[in-house]
Design a protein around this motif. Structure first.
Motif, PDB file in Angstrom:
ATOM      1  N   HIS A   1       0.866  -1.190   0.000  1.00  0.00           N
ATOM      2  CA  HIS A   1       0.000   0.000   0.000  1.00  0.00           C
ATOM      3  C   HIS A   1       0.896   1.231   0.000  1.00  0.00           C
ATOM      4  CE1 HIS A   1      -3.698  -2.330   0.783  1.00  0.00           C
ATOM      5  NE2 HIS A   1      -2.884  -3.139   1.435  1.00  0.00           N
TER       6      HIS A   1
ATOM      7  N   ARG B   1      -0.165   4.264  -1.041  1.00  0.00           N
ATOM      8  CA  ARG B   1      -1.027   5.390  -0.614  1.00  0.00           C
ATOM      9  C   ARG B   1      -1.109   6.565  -1.569  1.00  0.00           C
ATOM     10  NH1 ARG B   1      -3.199   1.952   2.866  1.00  0.00           N
ATOM     11  NH2 ARG B   1      -2.106   1.710   4.829  1.00  0.00           N
TER      12      ARG B   1
ATOM     13  N   ASN C   1      -6.522   0.757  -2.860  1.00  0.00           N
ATOM     14  CA  ASN C   1      -7.314   1.593  -1.936  1.00  0.00           C
ATOM     15  C   ASN C   1      -6.657   2.968  -1.783  1.00  0.00           C
ATOM     16  OD1 ASN C   1      -5.250   0.261  -0.508  1.00  0.00           O
ATOM     17  ND2 ASN C   1      -6.371   0.285   1.420  1.00  0.00           N
TER      18      ASN C   1
ATOM     19  N   HIS D   1     -10.635   0.888   4.257  1.00  0.00           N
ATOM     20  CA  HIS D   1     -11.628   0.374   3.307  1.00  0.00           C
ATOM     21  C   HIS D   1     -12.682   1.439   3.112  1.00  0.00           C
ATOM     22  CE1 HIS D   1      -9.774  -3.015   5.532  1.00  0.00           C
ATOM     23  NE2 HIS D   1      -9.449  -3.322   4.291  1.00  0.00           N
TER      24      HIS D   1
ATOM     25  N   HIS E   1      -9.103 -10.119  -0.695  1.00  0.00           N
ATOM     26  CA  HIS E   1      -9.008 -10.065   0.766  1.00  0.00           C
ATOM     27  C   HIS E   1     -10.278 -10.734   1.300  1.00  0.00           C
ATOM     28  CE1 HIS E   1      -8.635  -7.313   4.562  1.00  0.00           C
ATOM     29  NE2 HIS E   1      -9.244  -8.436   4.850  1.00  0.00           N
TER      30      HIS E   1
ATOM     31  N   TYR F   1      -4.495  -8.148  11.484  1.00  0.00           N
ATOM     32  CA  TYR F   1      -5.595  -8.961  11.999  1.00  0.00           C
ATOM     33  C   TYR F   1      -5.018 -10.060  12.866  1.00  0.00           C
ATOM     34  CZ  TYR F   1      -7.730  -6.576   8.098  1.00  0.00           C
ATOM     35  OH  TYR F   1      -8.132  -5.613   7.232  1.00  0.00           O
TER      36      TYR F   1
ATOM     37  N   HIS G   1       0.439   3.554   8.436  1.00  0.00           N
ATOM     38  CA  HIS G   1      -0.511   4.530   8.982  1.00  0.00           C
ATOM     39  C   HIS G   1       0.254   5.402   9.969  1.00  0.00           C
ATOM     40  CE1 HIS G   1      -3.846   2.280   7.256  1.00  0.00           C
ATOM     41  NE2 HIS G   1      -3.395   1.177   7.822  1.00  0.00           N
TER      42      HIS G   1
ATOM     43  N   THR H   1      -6.402  -0.037  10.328  1.00  0.00           N
ATOM     44  CA  THR H   1      -5.832  -1.367  10.520  1.00  0.00           C
ATOM     45  C   THR H   1      -4.699  -1.608   9.507  1.00  0.00           C
ATOM     46  OG1 THR H   1      -6.678  -3.490  11.284  1.00  0.00           O
ATOM     47  CG2 THR H   1      -7.161  -2.924   9.025  1.00  0.00           C
TER      48      THR H   1
END
Ligand code: DOR
Ligand code: ZN
Length: 473
Positions: free
Chosen positions: A63, A65, A95, A158, A187, A294, A323, A340
């Motif tokens: 990711h 970003r 995303n 998400h 996913h 997770y 993040h 997350t």
């Protein structure tokens, strides 16, 4: 005639395993593999005695970003961190904003990568616009991606509109993607089950990071198992190549093993957080949401590890998910408020090399999981993913004896932290080379933004030609 570059004196991890050899490079490709000390003269010779020369690592799930969330990471920081981690190809996830679900948006996003990526790259397109699938597939992507998750209590990672969990809609996407011939990454997540599970936790007033972790792992991972079970049925009915992300439960392993035994097009990845972080309660107590992508109960670990060793699962990909502190810290009180995901791209090769040093797997197996299998699954092989004549000269050069306590100070990702801080590793990338050029040298990123090129899937003819070239030299 002198070659461009000679890597001299190293232990080269070829498809057959480690050998003492010199590697000759010209025009960005591997042109010679000779007995140690017998390499040709070169314009630049680098002595890699005592080091291991691995094929460049291929991370098919990161990711970065950009565009849209560049306060967390951007293409330059994300691909620089990857270069420092031994990665030579990094594939971005969709995303971002706007999400690449039309040919126009994907084209604009590729233009950003062309200007900024330090290493080779691709983008996994979002498949939410059925009518756009053929046009997206024509753009040299390696795969499509679907999230089944809808966030509750926050609007990232998400974002509204990105999750698809209606089976009918999913099936239409499976059928549309099957026609393109490309794989589909998913996913897995059973949102309907998750909704009632979450409601139970909230009704009891349980909202902290522990509750969040336990909710995701409720009933021994039922949200994962239920989703994978459905996905495998849709795969069987549509014939699409299904690539399951985030493999982390025993039952998912069993279902995938059974599907593969039937010869079905099912592949999967395991993430660093499953192997080294989030499935350990002590880490979650210590780090709260900073340890959470997770959680599932620790007893699943062995089944997942065995799946990697016995070939049931194909690869380790990072799910590098940076993040900021401001986005993670609220998770201590309310796990659903924290974004997350966990960053890992700079550390995961070292974590796996530590397992190699500890005798948990061979170096040859590690290379299969990091490079060769990702290249094979996403049709980059034999141009990438292995050290062989005619392949791109992509290398991760590792000092298997170097030790380090991982820490935040060395983190290149814009987020500025690693959940692996304090962890002692043995086996560190020292140099990373992309198509014959150093992008990470003696522990420093030296690659330039815009130095990377798109790594596109090979046609069967291209793959056959390269295979023949390797044999004939
Ligand atoms: O933990 C995650 N983080 N899971 C995802 O599906 C997305 C990712 C992110 O983008 O941060
Ligand atoms: Zn991800």
């Amino acid at each position: 005639m002198a070659v461009d570059l000679l890597l001299k004196g190293g232990t080269v991890v070829t498809e057959g395993g480690p050998v003492q050899a010199d590697v000759a490079v010209s025009g960005g490709v591997i042109v010679g593999l000779t007995a140690a000390g017998e390499g040709p003269s070169a314009r630049r010779t680098v002595d890699v005695t005592g080091l291991h020369v691995l094929p460049g690592v291929i991370d098919t799930h990161a990711h970065h970003r950009e565009p849209g969330y560049t306060h967390k990471e951007d293409i330059i920081t994300g691909t620089s961190a990857a270069a420092a981690g031994g990665v030579t190809v990094s594939c971005a996830m969709p995303n971002v904003y706007p999400p690449p679900n039309t040919a126009k948006v994907l084209r604009d996003m590729f233009a950003l990568y062309e200007q900024k990526s330090v290493i080779d790259y691709n983008i996994n397109a979002a498949s939410s616009n059925l009518e756009e699938l053929p046009a997206l597939a024509e753009m040299g992507i390696l795969s499509f991606k679907i999230f089944m998750v809808v966030d509750t209590g926050r609007d990232y990672p998400h974002m509204p509109g990105i999750g698809v969990h209606d089976h009918g809609k999913l099936f239409k996407m499976f059928q549309g993607i099957q026609k393109t011939g490309l794989p589909l990454m998913i996913h897995p997540h059973d949102q309907a089950l998750m909704t009632v599970i979450e409601e139970d936790y909230w009704a009891r007033g349980e909202k902290d990071f522990r509750a969040y972790a336990k909710a995701y792992s409720s009933y021994d991972g039922v949200i994962w198992d239920s989703a994978v079970s459905t996905l495998l049925q849709l795969q069987r009915a549509s014939g699409v190549h299904l690539h399951i992300l985030h493999l982390q439960t025993r039952r998912c392993v069993e279902m995938i093993r059974a599907a593969r035994a039937e010869g079905r097009a099912v592949t999967s990845e395991v993430n660093p957080w499953t192997l080294w972080l989030g499935n350990d309660c002590a880490n979650i107590e210590r780090l709260a949401s900073y340890a959470l992508s997770y959680y599932v109960e620790p007893h699943h670990y062995q089944a997942v590890w065995n799946a990697l060793l016995d070939g049931t699962s194909d690869m380790i990909a990072t799910d590098h998910a940076p993040h900021t502190h401001a986005e993670k810290a609220p998770g201590r009180e309310n796990g659903w408020k924290a974004h997350t995901g966990t960053p890992s791209v700079q550390e995961y090769v070292s974590l796996l090399m530590t397992d190699v040093n500890d005798g948990k797997l061979s170096l040859k197996k590690a290379v299969e999981l990091l490079s060769e299998n990702p290249a094979k699954v996403f049709k980059l092989y034999p141009k990438k993913g292995a050290i062989r004549i005619g392949a791109d000269a992509d290398f991760a050069i590792i000092d298997m004896n170097a030790e380090l306590v991982l820490n935040d100070e060395r983190v290149i990702s814009k987020c500025g932290w690693t959940p692996y801080a304090g962890r002692k590793v043995k086996g560190l990338p020292l140099h990373t080379i992309v198509r014959g050029k150093f992008v990470f040298e003696d522990g420093k990123v030296v690659g330039e933004p815009g130095g990377g090129v798109k790594a596109t899937p090979l046609t069967a003819e291209q793959a056959a030609r390269l295979t023949a070239a390797a044999v004939s030299v």
